[in-house]
Design an enzyme around this catalytic site. Structure first.
Site, PDB file in Angstrom:
ATOM      1  N   GLU A  34       0.870  -1.174   0.000  1.00 50.38           N
ATOM      2  CA  GLU A  34       0.000   0.000   0.000  1.00 50.38           C
ATOM      3  C   GLU A  34       0.908   1.225   0.000  1.00 50.38           C
ATOM      4  OE1 GLU A  34      -2.956  -0.340  -0.630  1.00 50.38           O
ATOM      5  OE2 GLU A  34      -3.276  -2.448  -0.163  1.00 50.38           O
ATOM      6  N   CYS A  55      -1.768   9.348   2.717  1.00 52.89           N
ATOM      7  CA  CYS A  55      -1.350   8.773   1.436  1.00 52.89           C
ATOM      8  C   CYS A  55      -2.371   8.999   0.334  1.00 52.89           C
ATOM      9  CB  CYS A  55      -1.045   7.286   1.588  1.00 52.89           C
ATOM     10  SG  CYS A  55      -2.462   6.297   2.137  1.00 52.89           S
TER      11      CYS A  55
END
Length: 466
Positions: A215, A249
């Site tokens: 991720e 993010c």
């Protein structure tokens, strides 16, 4: 709590042996682990939030509740509700040619799952993968981020109180421990963090053929069309950019917008900030940057730009000592500038103009595939066009960020923004072996296909191969 390489190897070997000795954990055991995790969070909310804030210099407790504790609790509830059905062996279709046999898929725990946690959302990005790993019946080792040491220690102590080391153990240490962790032959390794470190993690896992879920980050774009509700767009984009001071993010990284809207976008952003973060320098709802390294990195992005491109949204000034950085907008930065080449991870928002929607799509597609893409538009045709012509880990329409909290949606990146997805059922299946099983009937016709291949075989093949 594991703190050195010898302990690391010993604990992994211990968990691996247990997982091979007892490959399947029943639902009552899995449910108990989820309840333990729920109790850990419920009993330690304040201590965990305070530890995170201490690591950041200041992190809004409300943001920790909203962005970390809330999705953690709802994720546990979702797993408790659905996990028992997810783990059931289930029949799937079979070709008529093989009847009366049947096919099944049996989910099995992988064994030992490793989770490598980043510093920006250290609680949720620990708990989210942990929920999926425990629901799937795995044993888990967690490497906490060395950049958030107070949270790591607080969480490790809590885990030792609520979990048996036979199920979950926490690893604390610097980069050398992280490197050793990534080299262990886990049955699956999940890493959340930067693309550059993700490459190193994948390389470390490769000799053991350890499957990985990465991720990562990247530059998540926003496309605002000319018929969008601009006030709503600014409201949602600024929420996403100021949350955790941009250290997310999937924060909006830059905005593609028709040039005539630049001035109004900046005006609305200033109004929004004055309303939602009054006296921002002393506002307890606004977070600071995690450490001096990240602060100096973000400042260097602005330092190389022409000052005429930088539009402060408040009268507040950055403070190196406290690592406070107020939000700014930059208009039309050079495409080779740091702010356009790297993931920003700070409260800096570039505005880039485009003429036609096709141009915005071309701009996105000329760059690495993003973790998230955000569309603000009132035109269903434009929305569909952008969705179909771009590839990203996830998409929000007239919204940002909140897709990460949807437990019915898989969450993950693609290309440079990652591989694999988790959350909810997708996470359960990612951290399970979905074992295919063919069950033959006592009465079946496959013996007719054995050699010597006579006329019956040839006629059958002629029929099948038409």
């Amino acid at each position: 709590m594991v703190t050195d390489q010898e302990q690391l190897n010993q604990q992994f070997t211990h968990l691996q042996k247990l997982s091979r000795r007892q490959p399947i954990l029943d639902w009552s055991t899995r449910l108990k682990q989820l309840e333990n995790l729920e109790a850990l969070l419920s009993d330690n909310q304040q201590a965990l939030a305070e530890a995170i804030s201490a690591d950041f210099g200041h992190r809004s407790e409300s943001e920790t509740q909203f962005a970390e504790l809330f999705p953690s609790f709802t994720g546990i509830s979702h797993a408790k509700k659905h996990g028992k059905s997810w783990m059931k062996c289930r029949r799937v279709g079979i070709s008529k040619l093989y009847l009366p046999a049947h096919n099944e898929i049996q989910p099995q725990p992988l064994g030992v799952v490793g989770i490598m946690v980043p510093w920006n959302y250290p609680l949720y990005l620990t708990v989210g993968p942990l929920i999926d790993a425990l629901t799937a019946g795995n044993r888990v080792m967690i490497k906490m981020s060395e950049a958030a040491p107070k949270f790591a220690e607080t969480f490790a102590k809590a885990v030792a109180h609520y979990f048996s080391p036979d199920m979950v153990s926490v690893v604390i240490g610097e980069v050398d421990i992280a490197e050793a962790f990534s080299k262990l032959p886990f049955d699956h390794l999940l890493y959340t963090g930067s693309t550059e470190v993700g490459k190193k993690v994948m390389a470390a896992a490769a000799p053991n053929l350890t499957p990985v879920t990465l991720e990562l980050g990247g530059k998540s774009p926003v496309i605002v069309t000319d018929d969008a509700d601009l006030e709503n767009a600014v409201n949602r984009i600024m929420m996403g950019k100021t949350l955790n001071a941009g250290q997310t993010c999937i924060a909006p990284d830059y905005v593609l917008i028709p040039r005539p809207y630049h001035k109004r976008f900046i005006e609305l952003s200033r109004e929004w900030l004055a309303k939602h973060y009054p006296s921002i320098a002393s506002n307890k709802d606004y977070s600071h940057l995690i450490n001096a390294r990240q602060f100096e990195r973000a400042q260097s992005y602005l330092g190389e730009l022409d000052e005429r491109l930088i539009h402060p949204l408040t009268d507040a000034h950055s403070d190196r000592n406290s690592r406070f950085m107020p939000p700014v907008i930059v208009t039309e930065p050079p495409l080779d500038s740091l702010v356009m080449q790297n993931e920003i991870f700070a409260p800096i928002l570039p505005l880039i103009h485009y003429d036609q929607v096709f141009d915005a799509i071309e701009f996105v597609n000329a760059r690495p595939r993003p973790l998230a893409l955000y569309i603000f538009s009132s035109d269903d045709g434009d929305i569909t066009y952008i969705r179909e012509m771009t590839v990203s880990g996830g998409v929000c329409v007239n919204e940002v960020i909140v897709h990460v909290a949807q437990h019915e949606l898989p969450f993950g990146g693609i290309g440079q923004s990652g591989m694999g997805a988790y959350h909810g059922k997708a996470g359960f299946e990612r951290l399970s072996h979905m074992k295919p099983i063919f069950v033959q009937s006592k009465l079946n016709g496959l013996n007719l296909l054995l050699p010597p291949y006579g006329e019956l075989f040839k006629k059958g093949m002629a029929l099948f191969l038409k």
